[in-house]
Design a protein around this motif. Structure first.
Motif, PDB file in Angstrom:
ATOM      1  N   LEU A 277       0.836  -1.205   0.000  1.00 46.87           N
ATOM      2  CA  LEU A 277       0.000   0.000   0.000  1.00 46.87           C
ATOM      3  C   LEU A 277       0.871   1.256   0.000  1.00 46.87           C
ATOM      4  CD1 LEU A 277      -2.832  -0.977   2.507  1.00 46.87           C
ATOM      5  CD2 LEU A 277      -3.072  -0.584   0.036  1.00 46.87           C
ATOM      6  N   GLU A 278       1.939   1.232   0.766  1.00 49.79           N
ATOM      7  CA  GLU A 278       2.844   2.375   0.801  1.00 49.79           C
ATOM      8  C   GLU A 278       3.476   2.616  -0.567  1.00 49.79           C
ATOM      9  OE1 GLU A 278       6.982   3.661   2.988  1.00 49.79           O
ATOM     10  OE2 GLU A 278       5.534   2.492   4.143  1.00 49.79           O
ATOM     11  N   ASN A 279       3.943   1.541  -1.215  1.00 48.40           N
ATOM     12  CA  ASN A 279       4.547   1.684  -2.549  1.00 48.40           C
ATOM     13  C   ASN A 279       3.533   2.201  -3.572  1.00 48.40           C
ATOM     14  OD1 ASN A 279       7.000   0.758  -1.636  1.00 48.40           O
ATOM     15  ND2 ASN A 279       6.659  -1.333  -2.303  1.00 48.40           N
ATOM     16  N   LEU A 280       2.333   1.649  -3.556  1.00 43.54           N
ATOM     17  CA  LEU A 280       1.298   2.083  -4.502  1.00 43.54           C
ATOM     18  C   LEU A 280       0.898   3.529  -4.233  1.00 43.54           C
ATOM     19  CD1 LEU A 280      -0.879  -1.157  -4.503  1.00 43.54           C
ATOM     20  CD2 LEU A 280       0.499  -0.296  -6.414  1.00 43.54           C
ATOM     21  N   SER A 281       0.863   3.904  -2.975  1.00 45.61           N
ATOM     22  CA  SER A 281       0.499   5.266  -2.606  1.00 45.61           C
ATOM     23  C   SER A 281       1.579   6.264  -3.020  1.00 45.61           C
ATOM     24  CB  SER A 281       0.262   5.333  -1.098  1.00 45.61           C
ATOM     25  OG  SER A 281      -0.175   6.588  -0.720  1.00 45.61           O
ATOM     26  N   GLU A 282       2.842   5.903  -2.836  1.00 44.77           N
ATOM     27  CA  GLU A 282       3.946   6.797  -3.203  1.00 44.77           C
ATOM     28  C   GLU A 282       3.970   7.102  -4.692  1.00 44.77           C
ATOM     29  OE1 GLU A 282       7.579   5.086  -1.766  1.00 44.77           O
ATOM     30  OE2 GLU A 282       7.145   5.609   0.318  1.00 44.77           O
ATOM     31  N   THR A 283       3.521   6.166  -5.519  1.00 42.66           N
ATOM     32  CA  THR A 283       3.511   6.391  -6.968  1.00 42.66           C
ATOM     33  C   THR A 283       2.227   7.068  -7.434  1.00 42.66           C
ATOM     34  OG1 THR A 283       2.615   4.199  -7.400  1.00 42.66           O
ATOM     35  CG2 THR A 283       5.003   4.433  -7.454  1.00 42.66           C
ATOM     36  N   GLY A 284       1.288   7.292  -6.525  1.00 41.87           N
ATOM     37  CA  GLY A 284       0.044   7.963  -6.888  1.00 41.87           C
ATOM     38  C   GLY A 284      -1.001   7.055  -7.502  1.00 41.87           C
ATOM     39  N   LEU A 285      -0.803   5.735  -7.421  1.00 35.78           N
ATOM     40  CA  LEU A 285      -1.779   4.799  -7.968  1.00 35.78           C
ATOM     41  C   LEU A 285      -2.987   4.633  -7.052  1.00 35.78           C
ATOM     42  CD1 LEU A 285       0.619   2.077  -9.383  1.00 35.78           C
ATOM     43  CD2 LEU A 285      -0.701   3.768 -10.662  1.00 35.78           C
ATOM     44  N   ILE A 286      -2.776   4.806  -5.750  1.00 34.80           N
ATOM     45  CA  ILE A 286      -3.870   4.757  -4.789  1.00 34.80           C
ATOM     46  C   ILE A 286      -3.760   5.946  -3.854  1.00 34.80           C
ATOM     47  CG2 ILE A 286      -4.039   2.229  -4.891  1.00 34.80           C
ATOM     48  CD1 ILE A 286      -2.663   2.195  -2.107  1.00 34.80           C
ATOM     49  N   ASP A 287      -4.857   6.251  -3.178  1.00 26.04           N
ATOM     50  CA  ASP A 287      -4.903   7.350  -2.221  1.00 26.04           C
ATOM     51  C   ASP A 287      -5.653   6.899  -0.977  1.00 26.04           C
ATOM     52  OD1 ASP A 287      -3.768   9.387  -3.952  1.00 26.04           O
ATOM     53  OD2 ASP A 287      -5.680   9.388  -5.017  1.00 26.04           O
ATOM     54  N   VAL A 288      -5.429   7.609   0.118  1.00 25.93           N
ATOM     55  CA  VAL A 288      -6.274   7.416   1.288  1.00 25.93           C
ATOM     56  C   VAL A 288      -7.552   8.189   0.996  1.00 25.93           C
ATOM     57  CG1 VAL A 288      -6.537   7.849   3.751  1.00 25.93           C
ATOM     58  CG2 VAL A 288      -4.318   7.145   2.847  1.00 25.93           C
ATOM     59  N   ALA A 289      -8.654   7.459   0.883  1.00 25.69           N
ATOM     60  CA  ALA A 289      -9.918   8.060   0.469  1.00 25.69           C
ATOM     61  C   ALA A 289     -10.800   8.441   1.653  1.00 25.69           C
ATOM     62  CB  ALA A 289     -10.684   7.095  -0.436  1.00 25.69           C
ATOM     63  N   ASP A 290     -10.558   7.823   2.797  1.00 22.08           N
ATOM     64  CA  ASP A 290     -11.429   8.050   3.947  1.00 22.08           C
ATOM     65  C   ASP A 290     -10.751   7.477   5.181  1.00 22.08           C
ATOM     66  OD1 ASP A 290     -13.662   8.844   5.361  1.00 22.08           O
ATOM     67  OD2 ASP A 290     -15.010   7.327   4.535  1.00 22.08           O
ATOM     68  N   THR A 291     -11.387   7.661   6.308  1.00 27.36           N
ATOM     69  CA  THR A 291     -10.944   7.076   7.561  1.00 27.36           C
ATOM     70  C   THR A 291     -12.153   6.446   8.232  1.00 27.36           C
ATOM     71  OG1 THR A 291      -9.275   8.798   7.837  1.00 27.36           O
ATOM     72  CG2 THR A 291      -9.854   7.562   9.796  1.00 27.36           C
ATOM     73  N   CYS A 292     -11.960   5.271   8.778  1.00 27.58           N
ATOM     74  CA  CYS A 292     -13.014   4.662   9.584  1.00 27.58           C
ATOM     75  C   CYS A 292     -12.359   4.079  10.826  1.00 27.58           C
ATOM     76  CB  CYS A 292     -13.806   3.623   8.794  1.00 27.58           C
ATOM     77  SG  CYS A 292     -12.883   2.165   8.319  1.00 27.58           S
ATOM     78  N   TYR A 293     -13.148   3.438  11.670  1.00 29.16           N
ATOM     79  CA  TYR A 293     -12.647   2.966  12.946  1.00 29.16           C
ATOM     80  C   TYR A 293     -12.957   1.489  13.124  1.00 29.16           C
ATOM     81  CZ  TYR A 293     -11.946   7.856  13.781  1.00 29.16           C
ATOM     82  OH  TYR A 293     -11.513   9.136  13.669  1.00 29.16           O
ATOM     83  N   SER A 294     -11.998   0.776  13.721  1.00 33.76           N
ATOM     84  CA  SER A 294     -12.190  -0.642  13.987  1.00 33.76           C
ATOM     85  C   SER A 294     -13.189  -0.799  15.126  1.00 33.76           C
ATOM     86  CB  SER A 294     -10.855  -1.295  14.354  1.00 33.76           C
ATOM     87  OG  SER A 294     -10.437  -0.861  15.638  1.00 33.76           O
ATOM     88  N   GLU A 295     -13.575  -2.034  15.380  1.00 30.24           N
ATOM     89  CA  GLU A 295     -14.481  -2.327  16.492  1.00 30.24           C
ATOM     90  C   GLU A 295     -13.870  -1.889  17.823  1.00 30.24           C
ATOM     91  OE1 GLU A 295     -17.605  -3.560  16.281  1.00 30.24           O
ATOM     92  OE2 GLU A 295     -17.397  -3.469  14.104  1.00 30.24           O
ATOM     93  N   LYS A 296     -12.535  -1.879  17.887  1.00 26.85           N
ATOM     94  CA  LYS A 296     -11.846  -1.472  19.110  1.00 26.85           C
ATOM     95  C   LYS A 296     -11.607   0.037  19.170  1.00 26.85           C
ATOM     96  CE  LYS A 296      -9.519  -5.869  19.622  1.00 26.85           C
ATOM     97  NZ  LYS A 296      -8.238  -6.571  19.715  1.00 26.85           N
ATOM     98  N   GLY A 297     -12.055   0.760  18.154  1.00 28.44           N
ATOM     99  CA  GLY A 297     -11.921   2.209  18.147  1.00 28.44           C
ATOM    100  C   GLY A 297     -10.641   2.733  17.544  1.00 28.44           C
TER     101      GLY A 297
END
Length: 153
Positions: A73-93
């Motif tokens: 994910l880090e490699n794909l993100s660094e090249t601009g192929l993917i982005d962080v689109a949102d944030t959500c929370y696990s069951e543990k918060g």
């Protein structure tokens, strides 16, 4: 009881940007090809083409460790192929990033930067002749054949 923190996302995989052309002598092309050089990275990218997912959800879907998924994910993100689109929370918060494909589609062609203007004119002429839907179908079929051929090898 309703949750205060969202555990799901409304992010989508719609691509709204204009396509960028990557030629074989472009530095970004080398970065994109390097990021997609492993089967794992391509599997992650394919999953994110279907729907935005967290690293944990990707690890579950692909039966992999979260560390391995996070690396790709880090490699794909660094090249601009993917982005962080949102944030959500696990069951543990715990806060989790939701990843999606970039809204900028890329077209890789095996020509030089000097060929770009002619290729853009050719795409415009093709679009006028057969319409946008036909082009998407043709590109999709070509990519499906390529992915099928590379998976068989």
């Amino acid at each position: 009881m309703s949750r205060l923190l969202p555990t799901t996302t409304n992010a989508s995989t719609e691509r709204t940007g204009d396509p960028s052309l990557l030629c074989i002598d472009d530095d970004r092309t080398s970065e994109v090809l390097a990021a997609l050089s492993s089967e794992t990275a391509r599997d992650i990218f394919r999953e994110l083409n279907e729907r935005p997912l967290t690293a944990a959800a990707l690890a579950d879907r692909l039966d992999m460790s979260i560390q391995s998924v996070s690396y790709h994910l880090e490699n794909l993100s660094e090249t601009g192929l993917i982005d962080v689109a949102d944030t959500c929370y696990s069951e543990k918060g715990r806060e989790m990033d939701v990843y999606a494909v970039s809204d900028e589609p890329l077209v890789l062609f095996l020509g030089t930067e000097d060929d770009q203007p002619r290729l853009r004119v050719a795409f415009k002429n093709l679009a006028v002749a057969v319409g946008p839907v036909s082009i998407l179908i043709a590109v999709w079929e070509t990519l499906a054949r390529y992915v099928g051929a590379s998976d068989a090898a």
